[in-house]
Design a protein around this motif. Structure first.
Motif, PDB file in Angstrom:
ATOM      1  N   UNK A   6      15.506 -14.080  28.104  1.00 29.13           N
ATOM      2  CA  UNK A   6      14.437 -15.072  27.991  1.00 29.13           C
ATOM      3  C   UNK A   6      13.502 -14.584  26.898  1.00 29.13           C
ATOM      4  N   UNK A   7      13.459 -15.308  25.794  1.00 27.65           N
ATOM      5  CA  UNK A   7      12.650 -14.796  24.688  1.00 27.65           C
ATOM      6  C   UNK A   7      11.318 -15.527  24.576  1.00 27.65           C
ATOM      7  N   UNK A   8      11.153 -16.555  25.402  1.00 25.54           N
ATOM      8  CA  UNK A   8       9.973 -17.378  25.212  1.00 25.54           C
ATOM      9  C   UNK A   8       8.825 -16.902  26.090  1.00 25.54           C
ATOM     10  N   UNK A   9       7.617 -17.166  25.618  1.00 25.60           N
ATOM     11  CA  UNK A   9       6.419 -16.840  26.386  1.00 25.60           C
ATOM     12  C   UNK A   9       6.452 -15.396  26.888  1.00 25.60           C
ATOM     13  N   UNK A  10       6.872 -14.501  26.055  1.00 23.28           N
ATOM     14  CA  UNK A  10       7.026 -13.129  26.529  1.00 23.28           C
ATOM     15  C   UNK A  10       5.823 -12.265  26.157  1.00 23.28           C
ATOM     16  N   UNK A  11       4.804 -12.906  25.638  1.00 23.59           N
ATOM     17  CA  UNK A  11       3.595 -12.161  25.333  1.00 23.59           C
ATOM     18  C   UNK A  11       3.712 -11.288  24.108  1.00 23.59           C
ATOM     19  N   UNK A  12       4.802 -11.405  23.361  1.00 26.49           N
ATOM     20  CA  UNK A  12       4.952 -10.556  22.188  1.00 26.49           C
ATOM     21  C   UNK A  12       4.351 -11.205  20.944  1.00 26.49           C
ATOM     22  N   UNK A  13       3.471 -12.172  21.134  1.00 26.09           N
ATOM     23  CA  UNK A  13       2.824 -12.739  19.963  1.00 26.09           C
ATOM     24  C   UNK A  13       1.363 -12.929  20.283  1.00 26.09           C
ATOM     25  N   UNK A  14       0.565 -12.931  19.238  1.00 20.11           N
ATOM     26  CA  UNK A  14      -0.841 -13.219  19.445  1.00 20.11           C
ATOM     27  C   UNK A  14      -1.362 -13.964  18.242  1.00 20.11           C
ATOM     28  N   UNK A  15      -2.506 -14.578  18.417  1.00 16.86           N
ATOM     29  CA  UNK A  15      -3.067 -15.338  17.299  1.00 16.86           C
ATOM     30  C   UNK A  15      -3.480 -14.375  16.201  1.00 16.86           C
ATOM     31  N   UNK A  16      -3.245 -14.741  14.945  1.00 16.58           N
ATOM     32  CA  UNK A  16      -3.656 -13.848  13.862  1.00 16.58           C
ATOM     33  C   UNK A  16      -5.181 -13.801  13.745  1.00 16.58           C
ATOM     34  N   UNK A  17      -5.655 -12.705  13.189  1.00 18.02           N
ATOM     35  CA  UNK A  17      -7.103 -12.534  13.050  1.00 18.02           C
ATOM     36  C   UNK A  17      -7.654 -13.474  11.974  1.00 18.02           C
ATOM     37  N   UNK A  18      -8.864 -13.948  12.209  1.00 14.89           N
ATOM     38  CA  UNK A  18      -9.550 -14.778  11.207  1.00 14.89           C
ATOM     39  C   UNK A  18     -10.362 -13.820  10.328  1.00 14.89           C
ATOM     40  N   UNK A  19     -10.200 -13.890   9.003  1.00 13.84           N
ATOM     41  CA  UNK A  19     -10.958 -12.960   8.154  1.00 13.84           C
ATOM     42  C   UNK A  19     -12.471 -13.183   8.271  1.00 13.84           C
ATOM     43  N   UNK A  20     -13.227 -12.129   8.080  1.00 14.53           N
ATOM     44  CA  UNK A  20     -14.684 -12.217   8.201  1.00 14.53           C
ATOM     45  C   UNK A  20     -15.256 -13.143   7.131  1.00 14.53           C
ATOM     46  N   UNK A  21     -14.697 -13.047   5.913  1.00 17.95           N
ATOM     47  CA  UNK A  21     -15.165 -13.933   4.839  1.00 17.95           C
ATOM     48  C   UNK A  21     -14.063 -14.930   4.529  1.00 17.95           C
ATOM     49  N   UNK A  22     -14.418 -16.196   4.524  1.00 16.57           N
ATOM     50  CA  UNK A  22     -13.405 -17.226   4.274  1.00 16.57           C
ATOM     51  C   UNK A  22     -13.457 -17.670   2.815  1.00 16.57           C
ATOM     52  N   UNK A  23     -12.362 -17.402   2.120  1.00 14.30           N
ATOM     53  CA  UNK A  23     -12.299 -17.828   0.719  1.00 14.30           C
ATOM     54  C   UNK A  23     -11.390 -19.031   0.608  1.00 14.30           C
ATOM     55  N   UNK A  24     -11.726 -20.006  -0.265  1.00 19.76           N
ATOM     56  CA  UNK A  24     -10.847 -21.176  -0.385  1.00 19.76           C
ATOM     57  C   UNK A  24      -9.487 -20.783  -0.953  1.00 19.76           C
ATOM     58  N   UNK A  25      -8.414 -21.477  -0.562  1.00 23.56           N
ATOM     59  CA  UNK A  25      -7.082 -21.142  -1.075  1.00 23.56           C
ATOM     60  C   UNK A  25      -7.013 -21.345  -2.590  1.00 23.56           C
ATOM     61  N   UNK A  26      -6.215 -20.497  -3.242  1.00 23.03           N
ATOM     62  CA  UNK A  26      -6.163 -20.537  -4.710  1.00 23.03           C
ATOM     63  C   UNK A  26      -4.870 -21.159  -5.216  1.00 23.03           C
ATOM     64  N   UNK A  27      -3.996 -21.566  -4.298  1.00 28.44           N
ATOM     65  CA  UNK A  27      -2.725 -22.154  -4.733  1.00 28.44           C
ATOM     66  C   UNK A  27      -1.620 -21.129  -4.819  1.00 28.44           C
ATOM     67  N   UNK A  28      -1.951 -19.864  -4.603  1.00 26.06           N
ATOM     68  CA  UNK A  28      -0.876 -18.866  -4.509  1.00 26.06           C
ATOM     69  C   UNK A  28      -1.388 -17.631  -3.794  1.00 26.06           C
ATOM     70  N   UNK A  29      -0.480 -17.012  -3.059  1.00 29.22           N
ATOM     71  CA  UNK A  29      -0.847 -15.788  -2.346  1.00 29.22           C
ATOM     72  C   UNK A  29       0.384 -14.875  -2.365  1.00 29.22           C
ATOM     73  N   UNK A  30       0.143 -13.593  -2.579  1.00 30.52           N
ATOM     74  CA  UNK A  30       1.277 -12.658  -2.676  1.00 30.52           C
ATOM     75  C   UNK A  30       1.192 -11.607  -1.586  1.00 30.52           C
TER      76      UNK A  30
END
Ligand code: SAM
Ligand code: SF4
Ligand code: SF4
Length: 371
Positions: A6-30
């Motif tokens: 059973x791989x679902x709902x196994x608690x092995x995931x969590x919401x990603x952190x929200x960065x302290x400073x929010x910058x607008x997207x630039x159209x590319x991220x590496x």
């Protein structure tokens, strides 16, 4: 007794952190290896009407298997919102997958919503879907009308007995071929046909499949059987290296290499010397392509995986359902991608027993995040 996975709902995931400073997207991220975020694969259902032995073996995915409840699935609005946020980071290509994506009710509506999105440079998305083709003949026209551009069809053999052994639900080759014909006739091309090759199972079908699709507009691609998930009993001895596949075909129908269409293309391309079209080989095991991997995957319930072989997902659905803003979710995605260092295939360790390892953690199933 077989252990139930059973791989679902196994608690092995969590919401990603929200960065302290929010910058607008630039159209590319590496990411940390300078790989841009270019493709997004979205699994829109964890259900399937096939039981391919290498993907959803019957012993595991039986009548007692717990699929996701409907309210766990991302809604079309949620999927479209995530797609839009990813596009702002440079995504230009979206592939719908599953499970079997054509089983998702009103999939055409979702396609219409996604087809209305525009890339950073103002172009329509490269919008495609991978299917087992069981419902393709019936749905091809409505999918095309909704704005789908192309389809990839999975077909592992031309011989009925072999194909039925692989899909394990008695589905006939002729119906898949009919689906391909109808999709082609409504303009859902060029159609790619994916064949997973498993030693001792369908290797005798390599040449018949090559002969069948030679001199057609369809592009046949051979995929090395991969060690995805934890339930398909993968073993290195089951893999036929792509180089061997090319050798076998070329001995009868000479091939020459073709340059890739773009950086990050997973299939290595080969063209028939006599002008009979081309084939592709996807060497996921013998020739890792991690260095150009620009692909993120979104599971049916909204978990983001930055690698097909990941053991943990990042819960974007939670962020959406707790009312986070676009800027917050977008910032979290960018931060995640910037920190990405996945290169499982390059690092794959195959033990002396021929099995692959992830340091004790269970990998996510293919039917859950799509191919
Ligand atoms: N049900 C659809 C289909 O089969 O086309 C879409 C989902 S399926 C998970 C996507 C692709 O993954 C298919 O082409 C399938 O053959 C491939 N796949 C599944 N398990 C695999 C494995 N263990 N190794 C290599 N390819 C695999
Ligand atoms: Fe279903 Fe596709 Fe997996 Fe086969 S490969 S079991 S068709 S999801
Ligand atoms: Fe990409 Fe992971 Fe596959 Fe490497 S192993 S190509 S990082 S999905």
């Amino acid at each position: 007794m077989t252990e139930k996975i059973i791989i679902l709902n196994d608690g092995r995931s969590q919401a990603p952190a929200i960065p302290a400073t929010l910058e607008p997207p630039t159209g590319s991220v590496q990411d940390t290896l300078a790989r841009p975020l270019h493709d997004l694969r979205i699994s829109i259902t964890d259900r399937c009407n096939f039981r391919c032995v290498y993907c959803m073996p019957k012993e595991v995915f039986d009548k007692d298997y717990q699929y996701l409840p409907h309210n766990s699935l991302l809604t079309f609005e949620e999927i479209t919102r995530i797609a839009r946020l990813f596009i702002e980071h440079g995504v230009e290509k979206i592939r719908l997958t599953g499970g079997e994506p054509l089983l998702r009710k009103n999939v055409e509506k979702l396609i219409e919503m996604l087809a209305n999105l525009r890339t950073v440079s103002g172009k329509p998305l490269d919008l495609t879907l991978t299917t087992n083709a069981s419902l393709l003949a019936r749905k091809a026209q409505s999918l095309k009308d909704a704005g789908l551009q192309r389809v990839t069809v999975s077909l592992d053999a031309l011989d009925d007995a072999t194909f039925k052994r692989m899909n394990d639900v008695d589905f006939e080759v002729a119906e898949v071929l009919h689906g391909i014909d109808v999709a082609h006739s409504v303009g859902l091309g060029p159609i790619k046909v994916n064949m997973v090759v498993k030693r001792g199972m369908n290797e005798q079908e390599i040449l018949p499949m090559a002969r069948h699709f030679k001199d057609t507009p369809h592009i046949l691609r051979f995929i090395e059987f991969m060690d995805v998930g934890a339930s398909n009993g993968w073993n290195m001895q089951d893999v036929i290296p792509s180089a061997e596949i090319v050798r076998r075909i070329s001995a009868e129908m000479p091939l020459q290499p073709v340059n890739p269409n773009y950086t990050g293309e997973t299939a290595e391309r080969w063209r028939y010397v006599d002008g009979g079209g081309e084939i592709g080989v996807i060497s996921s095991v013998t020739h890792a392509f991690c260095k150009d991997c620009t692909r993120a995957r979104l599971s049916t319930e909204g978990k983001l995986y930055t690698c097909l072989f990941a053991t943990r997902g990042h819960d974007l659905r939670q962020l959406m359902r707790e009312g986070r803003s676009d800027a917050e979710i977008s910032g979290a995605v960018a931060q995640l991608w910037r920190g990405r260092s996945d290169r499982y295939s390059e690092l794959r360790t195959i033990n002396t027993d021929g099995l692959s390892r992830t340091g004790g953690e269970r990998k996510v199933e293919m039917s859950y995040i799509g191919g």
